[in-house]
Every structure is written in C-alpha cells, then in structure tokens.
Design an enzyme around this catalytic site. Structure first.
Site, PDB file in Angstrom:
ATOM      1  N   GLY A  12      28.116-112.266  80.074  1.00 17.49           N
ATOM      2  CA  GLY A  12      27.409-113.147  79.136  1.00 17.49           C
ATOM      3  C   GLY A  12      27.983-114.559  79.142  1.00 17.49           C
ATOM      4  CD  GLN A  13      28.123-119.470  75.299  1.00 22.11           C
ATOM      5  OE1 GLN A  13      27.509-120.525  75.452  1.00 22.11           O
ATOM      6  NE2 GLN A  13      28.416-118.985  74.109  1.00 22.11           N
ATOM      7  CG  ASP A  59      24.845 -99.081  77.813  1.00 22.62           C
ATOM      8  OD1 ASP A  59      24.812 -99.316  76.583  1.00 22.62           O
ATOM      9  OD2 ASP A  59      23.900 -99.345  78.573  1.00 22.62           O
ATOM     10  CB  ALA A  82      28.925-105.803  74.920  1.00 22.83           C
ATOM     11  CD  GLN A  84      19.165-108.489  70.876  1.00 22.48           C
ATOM     12  OE1 GLN A  84      19.287-109.541  71.539  1.00 22.48           O
ATOM     13  NE2 GLN A  84      18.698-108.518  69.664  1.00 22.48           N
ATOM     14  CB  THR A 126      27.828-113.545  64.115  1.00 21.58           C
ATOM     15  OG1 THR A 126      26.862-114.580  63.864  1.00 21.58           O
ATOM     16  CG2 THR A 126      27.219-112.242  63.598  1.00 21.58           C
ATOM     17  CD  GLU A 128      21.793-115.515  62.191  1.00 16.65           C
ATOM     18  OE1 GLU A 128      21.527-116.740  62.167  1.00 16.65           O
ATOM     19  OE2 GLU A 128      21.061-114.674  61.635  1.00 16.65           O
ATOM     20  CE1 TYR A 151      23.672-110.672  67.156  1.00 19.69           C
ATOM     21  CE2 TYR A 151      23.766-112.231  65.334  1.00 19.69           C
ATOM     22  CZ  TYR A 151      24.307-111.706  66.492  1.00 19.69           C
ATOM     23  OH  TYR A 151      25.490-112.205  66.970  1.00 19.69           O
ATOM     24  CE  LYS A 155      27.074-109.128  66.852  1.00 18.16           C
ATOM     25  NZ  LYS A 155      28.221-109.092  67.762  1.00 18.16           N
ATOM     26  CG  HIS A 181      30.767-119.926  70.310  1.00 11.76           C
ATOM     27  ND1 HIS A 181      30.749-119.170  69.161  1.00 11.76           N
ATOM     28  CD2 HIS A 181      30.881-119.056  71.330  1.00 11.76           C
ATOM     29  CE1 HIS A 181      30.849-117.900  69.464  1.00 11.76           C
ATOM     30  NE2 HIS A 181      30.916-117.796  70.792  1.00 11.76           N
ATOM     31  NE  ARG A 186      24.326-120.161  72.747  1.00  8.08           N
ATOM     32  CZ  ARG A 186      24.469-119.164  71.874  1.00  8.08           C
ATOM     33  NH1 ARG A 186      24.606-117.912  72.284  1.00  8.08           N
ATOM     34  NH2 ARG A 186      24.504-119.409  70.577  1.00  8.08           N
TER      35      ARG A 186
END
Ligand code: NAP
Ligand code: GDD
Length: 326
Positions: A12-13, A59, A82, A84, A126, A128, A151, A155, A181, A186
């Site tokens: 990912g990023q 996974d 990791a 979604q 996060t 969020e 999401y 979290k 970030h 990204r």
C-alpha cells in the site's frame, strides 16, 4: 541479531515507507501480502527496496494464515497496516470492511496472544473514528468517537480490541490514531492524489476537467514518510500507549485544489473543477484537526513537511510520471 518486524499492507502507501525506515534501522522486514497471480511492487520499486523485503503471504480474512505467520516468524514487532482503507467504498462493502478491518485485527491479536505473546503490536487507527467528535475544534486522545462511515466504525472495534489485549493479557499493543497522510504513493481514489493526478493531466493537455465531491470538508494532511516514524517510535517506548498523530493544521479540499493548480501556474482553477454528486458521501466528516501534543512530548515526534511542500511534491511526482510515459 537483527530485529524482525512483520508489516501487513506492504504493497500500500504506508507499508513501503515504514519498511524503508525499518530497513535503514537494520531490521529484517517481512512484508505480508495477499496471494496474487501478478503482484504489484510499484510502490516498493519507487522507494528502491523491493529486493530488501522478505515477502510472506497472508490475508487478514484468513485466521490460519495469520497464525502460521506469527507462529513461524515470531517477529519482535508487528505493524498492522493492512485494511480496506477507502472510506468511500465502505458503505457499499460494509461487511467486507468489517471483516478485514475489525475481525482481521482480532485474528492477528489472537495469533500473537497464543503463539508469540512478547511481540509488540501496532494498530493503524485513524482520525475517521472521531467523525463528528472534537475538543475545542481539535481531536486528541481524549476526544469522543462519533464515526460516520462503516470504515470508521470498523476501526473503532479494532482500536478497542487493541486496548483490550493490552489490558486483558498484558500484550504490548499501541494504537496510532493517524490523521490523513499522503504521498506520491497514495491510492488514486483518495482526494489528494486524485487532485494531483488530475492537475498534472490538465497541465499536460491530457484532460479537460477534474470531477470532485464535497469541496468544503477539511482535513489535517501530512506526509506519509513523516508519519511512519511515529509508528516506529510508539513500539520503542517503555510502555504501550495510544497516540494522536497529525500536523495541527487543516485545509479544505478546495484549498488543496487551489494549491495544486498553483504548482502548475494555473490561477483560474474553477474552469476545470466540476462538482459531481457521485463523489459525495452519505455522511461526511466535515472537519479534522489533530492536537498531537502527546506524541510531541512523549515520542518527540513532529512533522517535517508542510502543506504547500506536500502538495508540490505530489503534483510534481505526477507530472514526472506522465512525462516519463511520453
Ligand atoms: P492502503 O494504501 O490502502 O494500503 C492498505 C493495504 O492493505 C493494501 O496494500 C492492501 O493490499 C492491504 N489489504 C487490504 N485487505 C487486505 C487483506 N484482507 N489482507 C491483507 N492485506 C490486505 O492504505 P495506507 O494509506 O497505506 O494506510 C495504511 C493503514 O493506515 C490502513 O489500515 C489505513 O486504514 C490506516 N490509516 C491510513 C491513513 C492515511 O491517511 N493514509 C490515516 C489513518 C489510518 P492490496 O494491495 O492487496 O489491496
Ligand atoms: N476520495 C474522494 N474523492 N474524496 C473526495 C472527493 C473525491 O472526488 N471530493 C471530495 N472529497 C472529500 C471527501 O468527502 C472527504 O471529506 C475528503 O475529501 C477526504 O477524502 P479521502 O481522500 O477519500 O480521505 P478520507 O479522509 O475519507 O480517509 C482517509 O483518511 C483517513 C484518516 O482520516 C483514508 O486514508 C482513511 O483510510 C484514513 O483512515
């Protein structure tokens, strides 16, 4: 003996930036990825570390794969990056989002508890989770959560499970509550990269418009390369704890757009930007701004890259990518 770390989300990023930092510190880095017929190493290539990472398959949806990895590697540190991670998709794929982001973390924590209880664990939490919550216009470690998306909700579960394993079993677990970030790595769906890419395309005559959703929402945007240092520092402390990480400055999406067009010398950006309701969300998080005083005081962490520097970095990277393809 080199320290060992298992990094999930290696393609990912954040995974590549963190892996680079850990490699520089002499770690042996195991990068967990899902099984692909054709894996994409582009981000690791960009940082020049593809050959230095030891790839392992796993996974978050497959508990046995996590047990195998933790039991076999017994890493000193696990960084769970990791997820979604796209908020926008989480309404349409709420179950999958919960399975990966919530239950996946439980599986990983259980694997540590049963097979490697001295492993230190970092959870990618996060801003969020705060959603509508704020404390005098900022969010800090004591601010209440009011998540606004599946999401964010997934979290919150992972956040509390991370704390619960610390409190119940004495495992060294930390939540990094990171604000947005960004970087040239990204994903293209996220607004900053969508803008930097769109502006580069417009500048080079490859596109005529940039379609966006809500231009008014505000985010505290920093540089991913700075934020992975905070992740690392959390696991080096004597005691496990949770930390808010952000710059303390926020900007609207509109301001990001203006700044990005400025980089390529276009002032009349309104000519190119179309507001498209398809990119608006059923419930928005309007205003995120970190109070990262605790991270500064205890971790000694501070961001190095400013907002204008970040925007410039991203737009110039996208210009370069397109120019290289000519
Ligand atoms: P990202 O670019 O979306 O990377 C997430 C990675 O997770 C991807 O490489 C993806 O693998 C992997 N993944 C997804 N589902 C998986 C599964 N079931 N099993 C194993 N791997 C899976 O996200 P990021 O920006 O690096 O963010 C890293 C973490 O920080 C995420 O947990 C995100 O939620 C959290 N976070 C990010 C920010 C931010 O602003 N970037 C802020 C706060 C928190 P594939 O390549 O196979 O799709
Ligand atoms: N993606 C996107 N696309 N967002 C848009 C668009 C658009 O066309 N137009 C406006 N926005 C607004 C969104 O509604 C949101 O308010 C803001 O831009 C940022 O959206 P994203 O870049 O998708 O990021 P995010 O804030 O929803 O989530 C990111 O940051 C979180 C930390 O606060 C992700 O990286 C999450 O994984 C991370 O947890």
């Amino acid at each position: 003996m080199a320290k060992t770390a298992l990094v999930t989300g290696i393609l990912g990023q954040d995974g590549p930036y963190l892996a680079k930092l850990l490699l520089e510190k002499g770690y042996k880095v195991y990068g967990m990825m899902r099984r692909y017929s054709k894996p994409n190493y582009e981000h690791l290539d960009y940082l020049g570390i593809t050959d230095k990472v030891d790839f392992v398959e796993g996974d978050l949806n497959d508990e046995a794969s996590l047990i195998n990895l933790v039991r076999n590697l017994r890493p000193e540190e696990v960084y769970n990056l990791a997820a979604q991670s796209f908020v926008g998709s989480s309404w349409d794929q709420a179950k999958l989002t919960a399975e990966i982001n919530a239950l996946g973390v439980l599986y990983l924590l259980n694997a540590i508890k049963f097979f490697s209880p001295t492993t230190k664990f970092y959870q990618a939490s996060t801003s969020e989770m705060f959603g509508l919550g704020n404390t005098n216009g900022y969010q800090d470690e004591k601010t209440s959560f009011h998540p606004r998306s599946p999401y964010g909700i997934s979290k919150v579960y992972a956040y509390w499970m991370t704390i619960n394993f610390r409190e119940s079993y004495g495992i060294f677990t930390c939540n990094g509550v990171l604000f947005n970030h960004e970087s040239p790595l990204r994903g293209i769906q996220f607004v900053t990269r969508k803008i930097s890419d769109g502006v580069a395309r417009i500048k080079l005559g490859l596109s005529k418009e940039l379609r966006l959703g809500n231009l008014e929402s505000k985010r505290d945007w920093g540089f991913a390369g700075d934020y992975v240092e905070a992740m690392y520092l959390m696991l080096q402390q004597e005691k496990p704890d949770d930390y808010v990480v952000g710059t303390g400055v926020n900007h609207s999406v509109k301001e990001f757009v203006e700044e990005a067009f400025k980089v390529v010398g276009i002032d009349d950006w309104h000519k190119y930007v179309v507001v498209d309701p398809r990119f608006k969300r059923p419930a928005e998080v309007p205003d995120l701004k970190a109070n990262a005083a605790k991270a500064k005081k205890i971790l000694g962490w501070q961001p190095k890259i400013s907002f204008p520097e970040l925007v410039k970095l991203m737009v110039e990277a996208d210009l370069k990518r397109y120019e290289a393809k000519k």
